[in-house]
Design an enzyme around this catalytic site. Structure first.
Site, PDB file in Angstrom:
ATOM      1  N   SER A   1       0.837  -1.210   0.000  1.00  0.00           N
ATOM      2  CA  SER A   1       0.000   0.000   0.000  1.00  0.00           C
ATOM      3  C   SER A   1       0.868   1.255   0.000  1.00  0.00           C
ATOM      4  O   SER A   1       0.589   2.218  -0.730  1.00  0.00           O
ATOM      5  CB  SER A   1      -0.956  -0.004   1.195  1.00  0.00           C
ATOM      6  OG  SER A   1      -0.265  -0.276   2.392  1.00  0.00           O
TER       7      SER A   1
ATOM      8  N   HIS B   1       5.565 -13.278   6.421  1.00  0.00           N
ATOM      9  CA  HIS B   1       5.910 -11.874   6.167  1.00  0.00           C
ATOM     10  C   HIS B   1       6.925 -11.787   5.042  1.00  0.00           C
ATOM     11  O   HIS B   1       7.779 -12.676   4.899  1.00  0.00           O
ATOM     12  CB  HIS B   1       6.491 -11.223   7.436  1.00  0.00           C
ATOM     13  CG  HIS B   1       6.341  -9.744   7.433  1.00  0.00           C
ATOM     14  ND1 HIS B   1       7.260  -8.927   6.849  1.00  0.00           N
ATOM     15  CD2 HIS B   1       5.358  -8.943   7.897  1.00  0.00           C
ATOM     16  CE1 HIS B   1       6.852  -7.674   6.972  1.00  0.00           C
ATOM     17  NE2 HIS B   1       5.700  -7.653   7.608  1.00  0.00           N
TER      18      HIS B   1
ATOM     19  N   ASP C   1      -1.706  -9.207  11.701  1.00  0.00           N
ATOM     20  CA  ASP C   1      -3.112  -9.492  11.413  1.00  0.00           C
ATOM     21  C   ASP C   1      -3.628 -10.737  12.131  1.00  0.00           C
ATOM     22  O   ASP C   1      -4.810 -11.054  12.050  1.00  0.00           O
ATOM     23  CB  ASP C   1      -3.307  -9.636   9.902  1.00  0.00           C
ATOM     24  CG  ASP C   1      -2.983  -8.341   9.184  1.00  0.00           C
ATOM     25  OD1 ASP C   1      -3.470  -7.294   9.635  1.00  0.00           O
ATOM     26  OD2 ASP C   1      -2.225  -8.362   8.205  1.00  0.00           O
TER      27      ASP C   1
ATOM     28  N   ARG D   1       4.359  -6.608  16.649  1.00  0.00           N
ATOM     29  CA  ARG D   1       3.014  -6.035  16.815  1.00  0.00           C
ATOM     30  C   ARG D   1       2.009  -7.125  17.208  1.00  0.00           C
ATOM     31  O   ARG D   1       1.039  -6.848  17.913  1.00  0.00           O
ATOM     32  CB  ARG D   1       2.576  -5.339  15.519  1.00  0.00           C
ATOM     33  CG  ARG D   1       3.512  -4.193  15.143  1.00  0.00           C
ATOM     34  CD  ARG D   1       3.250  -3.715  13.735  1.00  0.00           C
ATOM     35  NE  ARG D   1       3.421  -4.787  12.765  1.00  0.00           N
ATOM     36  CZ  ARG D   1       3.069  -4.686  11.473  1.00  0.00           C
ATOM     37  NH1 ARG D   1       2.529  -3.579  11.012  1.00  0.00           N
ATOM     38  NH2 ARG D   1       3.267  -5.702  10.653  1.00  0.00           N
TER      39      ARG D   1
ATOM     40  N   HIS E   1      -2.602  -8.618   2.035  1.00  0.00           N
ATOM     41  CA  HIS E   1      -2.071  -7.434   2.730  1.00  0.00           C
ATOM     42  C   HIS E   1      -3.043  -7.074   3.853  1.00  0.00           C
ATOM     43  O   HIS E   1      -3.243  -7.879   4.767  1.00  0.00           O
ATOM     44  CB  HIS E   1      -1.879  -6.331   1.676  1.00  0.00           C
ATOM     45  CG  HIS E   1      -1.092  -5.139   2.125  1.00  0.00           C
ATOM     46  ND1 HIS E   1      -0.340  -5.105   3.268  1.00  0.00           N
ATOM     47  CD2 HIS E   1      -0.936  -3.908   1.548  1.00  0.00           C
ATOM     48  CE1 HIS E   1       0.245  -3.909   3.375  1.00  0.00           C
ATOM     49  NE2 HIS E   1      -0.115  -3.162   2.354  1.00  0.00           N
TER      50      HIS E   1
HETATM   51  N1  CMX Z   1       0.305 -19.768   4.534  1.00  0.00           N
HETATM   52  C1  CMX Z   1       0.494 -20.558   3.457  1.00  0.00           C
HETATM   53  N2  CMX Z   1       1.476 -20.366   2.554  1.00  0.00           N
HETATM   54  C2  CMX Z   1       2.330 -19.344   2.782  1.00  0.00           C
HETATM   55  C3  CMX Z   1       2.227 -18.515   3.907  1.00  0.00           C
HETATM   56  C4  CMX Z   1       1.147 -18.748   4.802  1.00  0.00           C
HETATM   57  N3  CMX Z   1       0.928 -17.984   5.865  1.00  0.00           N
HETATM   58  N4  CMX Z   1       3.220 -17.602   3.863  1.00  0.00           N
HETATM   59  C5  CMX Z   1       3.917 -17.848   2.737  1.00  0.00           C
HETATM   60  N5  CMX Z   1       3.370 -18.896   2.080  1.00  0.00           N
HETATM   61  C6  CMX Z   1       3.785 -19.429   0.794  1.00  0.00           C
HETATM   62  C7  CMX Z   1       3.585 -18.354  -0.276  1.00  0.00           C
HETATM   63  O1  CMX Z   1       2.241 -18.321  -0.756  1.00  0.00           O
HETATM   64  C8  CMX Z   1       4.593 -18.770  -1.320  1.00  0.00           C
HETATM   65  O2  CMX Z   1       4.032 -19.821  -2.081  1.00  0.00           O
HETATM   66  P1  CMX Z   1       4.323 -19.951  -3.657  1.00  0.00           P
HETATM   67  O3  CMX Z   1       5.814 -20.044  -3.787  1.00  0.00           O
HETATM   68  O4  CMX Z   1       3.584 -21.176  -4.048  1.00  0.00           O
HETATM   69  O5  CMX Z   1       3.780 -18.690  -4.279  1.00  0.00           O
HETATM   70  C9  CMX Z   1       5.734 -19.327  -0.498  1.00  0.00           C
HETATM   71  O6  CMX Z   1       5.169 -19.682   0.777  1.00  0.00           O
HETATM   72  C10 CMX Z   1       6.870 -18.369  -0.277  1.00  0.00           C
HETATM   73  O7  CMX Z   1       6.374 -17.178   0.284  1.00  0.00           O
HETATM   74  P2  CMX Z   1       7.284 -16.267   1.224  1.00  0.00           P
HETATM   75  O8  CMX Z   1       8.525 -15.915   0.481  1.00  0.00           O
HETATM   76  O9  CMX Z   1       7.434 -16.911   2.560  1.00  0.00           O
HETATM   77  O10 CMX Z   1       6.355 -15.014   1.475  1.00  0.00           O
HETATM   78  P3  CMX Z   1       6.054 -13.784   0.507  1.00  0.00           P
HETATM   79  O11 CMX Z   1       7.057 -12.733   0.783  1.00  0.00           O
HETATM   80  O12 CMX Z   1       5.876 -14.224  -0.903  1.00  0.00           O
HETATM   81  O13 CMX Z   1       4.613 -13.333   1.018  1.00  0.00           O
HETATM   82  C11 CMX Z   1       2.978 -12.892   2.646  1.00  0.00           C
HETATM   83  C12 CMX Z   1       4.448 -12.734   2.260  1.00  0.00           C
HETATM   84  C13 CMX Z   1       2.708 -12.062   3.904  1.00  0.00           C
HETATM   85  C14 CMX Z   1       2.073 -12.356   1.529  1.00  0.00           C
HETATM   86  C15 CMX Z   1       2.700 -14.408   2.908  1.00  0.00           C
HETATM   87  O14 CMX Z   1       3.450 -14.841   4.012  1.00  0.00           O
HETATM   88  C16 CMX Z   1       1.224 -14.695   3.119  1.00  0.00           C
HETATM   89  O15 CMX Z   1       0.495 -14.890   2.153  1.00  0.00           O
HETATM   90  N6  CMX Z   1       0.759 -14.711   4.437  1.00  0.00           N
HETATM   91  C17 CMX Z   1      -0.639 -14.877   4.721  1.00  0.00           C
HETATM   92  C18 CMX Z   1      -1.369 -13.558   4.442  1.00  0.00           C
HETATM   93  C19 CMX Z   1      -1.109 -12.536   5.521  1.00  0.00           C
HETATM   94  O16 CMX Z   1      -1.193 -12.816   6.699  1.00  0.00           O
HETATM   95  N7  CMX Z   1      -0.805 -11.304   5.090  1.00  0.00           N
HETATM   96  C20 CMX Z   1      -0.579 -10.175   6.009  1.00  0.00           C
HETATM   97  C21 CMX Z   1       0.866  -9.684   6.006  1.00  0.00           C
HETATM   98  C22 CMX Z   1       1.019  -8.431   6.793  1.00  0.00           C
HETATM   99  C23 CMX Z   1       0.394  -7.279   6.052  1.00  0.00           C
HETATM  100  O17 CMX Z   1       0.923  -6.859   5.006  1.00  0.00           O
HETATM  101  O18 CMX Z   1      -0.634  -6.793   6.467  1.00  0.00           O
END
Ligand code: CMX
Length: 408
Positions: A204, A281, A336, A290, A234
């Protein structure tokens, strides 16, 4: 500056692996407000967020805007300034009455910020618009709850109340007596301080700054930023996470919350290739401080809530499970994970509103970063219009045939 130059030297070695990686680790610029350190956490102007999370929200907002904690005199002047600008033109509310109630609150929020910009008389002065928007955003957010929920007309700000106290007053939750109001204020003060800013490259914030780089005004830029926040990976992760926690309580039963069944529900989710919201993350490699701060507030305001019991269990059960997948860079709880169950305990029971509360707070950090990039960076010239490089390639990295809808 020397430290930053060293960092960008490391990252000058861009390779094909950086393409389609969501710009992970690619240096873009500077932030003057906050830093996310992978193994340490989040810092606002050098101060660990967990150390200042219980400060007056106005103090922390001032810190992000002016890069120092205010003196008492500065703080009371800042409070007066915010209060004097807190009223929202009635034309903005008039436009809200026309919106469909089934529309997601984030869509209302984005609309309202954009309409507010049409009433600004600041002639695209980013600094003035930043303060105006920060002053008005609680009024706007509270009005969205009231109008969308049918709680009644917007309640005007009370000049005798603080920033968050005023928000809760303007929210006017119909079922709340003094005790519930005090509890919600306690939570919302910490919710506000913990969500204000999160480095420069989160989706964002980056979107807001990119849009502002074309000299779109503050309101257009923040509306765009909030569109970024609205996605489930996000800001909307707080809504998704609470919905999962509610499912857990429904399946297991409020009186029988136990580790084995919570674990089984997580495994089912992962086996269905679903994301575990509230965990992981893009930058942090430790638990989000947090999440800890919010769990601590939870242990004070709702220790016996079944939802809170589930989030405490999830914080222990999920990381070892996610760790087993080597692809996942961070298996720990993020901000979150905890916020939703605490909001329910304080009477805000509808998860679809939670991202607007995140947005109400995050507007501060994004606006402060836009002011820096537009008015201060490069000796006041500002960062130029964003224009990263894309390589032309008809098939990109897709496997199989591209399908264009409607192409027959
Ligand atoms: N559950 C399941 N799979 C997950 C995961 C989770 N909580 N966190 C990461 N992964 C997966 C990713 O989807 C990715 O899969 P692909 O390679 O098949 O695409 C893989 O693990 C590698 O991801 P990463 O390098 O660990 O994480 P990213 O930097 O790509 O993404 C984030 C970060 C936050 C989007 C991811 O951890 C996620 O989707 N978490 C759940 C959603 C969430 O809680 N978001 C809030 C974050 C805080 C915010 O911005 O508000």
């Amino acid at each position: 500056m020397a430290e930053a130059a060293k960092k960008s030297d490391i990252l000058l070695e861009l390779t094909d692996d950086h393409l389609e990686s969501g710009l992970r680790g690619v240096p873009v610029g500077y932030t003057t407000t906050s830093a996310v350190e992978a193994d340490k956490g989040l810092f606002y102007v050098g101060r660990a967020v967990e150390d200042i999370a219980t400060e007056d929200p106005e103090k922390v907002i001032y810190l992000l805007l002016y890069k120092q904690m205010p003196t008492d005199v500065q703080l009371s002047g800042f409070r007066r300034e915010l209060l004097s600008r807190a009223s929202v033109p009635t034309g903005v509310f008039a436009s809200l009455y026309a919106l469909p109630h089934h529309g997601h609150p984030m869509k209302w929020f984005i609309h309202a910020i954009n309409v507010l910009g049409m009433f600004s008389h600041n002639r695209n002065d980013y600094r003035k618009d930043a303060i105006d928007l920060i002053a008005k955003i609680p009024t706007l957010t509270a009005a969205i709850f009231r109008l969308r929920e049918g709680w009644g007309d917007p309640i005007p700000p009370d000049p005798n109340l603080g920033y968050i106290e005023n928000f809760v007053h303007m929210l006017g939750v119909p079922s709340h007596g003094p005790e519930e109001t005090a509890k919600l204020i306690k939570l919302m003060r910490v919710f506000e301080t913990t969500h204000l800013d999160h480095g420069g490259g989160n989706l964002s914030t980056f979107t807001g700054k990119a849009v502002a780089s074309g000299k779109a005004d503050m309101y257009e830029s923040i509306s765009a930023a909030m569109c970024g926040l609205a996605g489930p990976l996000h800001g909307r992760a707080n809504q998704e996470c609470l919905e999962f926690i509610q499912d857990c309580v429904m399946h297991i039963g409020a009186d029988h919350i136990n580790e084995a069944e919570v674990r089984a529900l997580i495994m089912k989710k992962l086996n269905n290739k679903e994301v575990v919201y509230g965990f992981g993350h893009a930058v942090l490699r430790v638990e989000d401080p947090r999440a800890r701060v919010l769990r601590k507030v939870g242990s004070e305001i709702c220790p016996e809530s079944p939802l809170f019991k589930v989030i405490k269990l999830l914080a222990e059960v999920v990381p070892p499970i996610l760790k087993a997948n080597p692809k996942i860079s961070n298996p720990y709880a993020n901000v979150d994970s905890a916020s939703g169950s605490l909001l329910v305990a304080c009477g805000l029971t509808k998860p679809e509103y939670y991202t607007t509360l995140f947005g109400m707070s995050r507007v501060v950090g994004i606006a402060a970063q836009i002011v820096y990039e537009r008015c201060e960076a490069r000796n006041g010239k500002g960062v130029p219009i964003m224009r990263p490089k894309y390589f032309y390639s008809p098939e990109g990295t897709a496997k199989g045939e591209a399908v264009i809808a409607g192409s027959g």
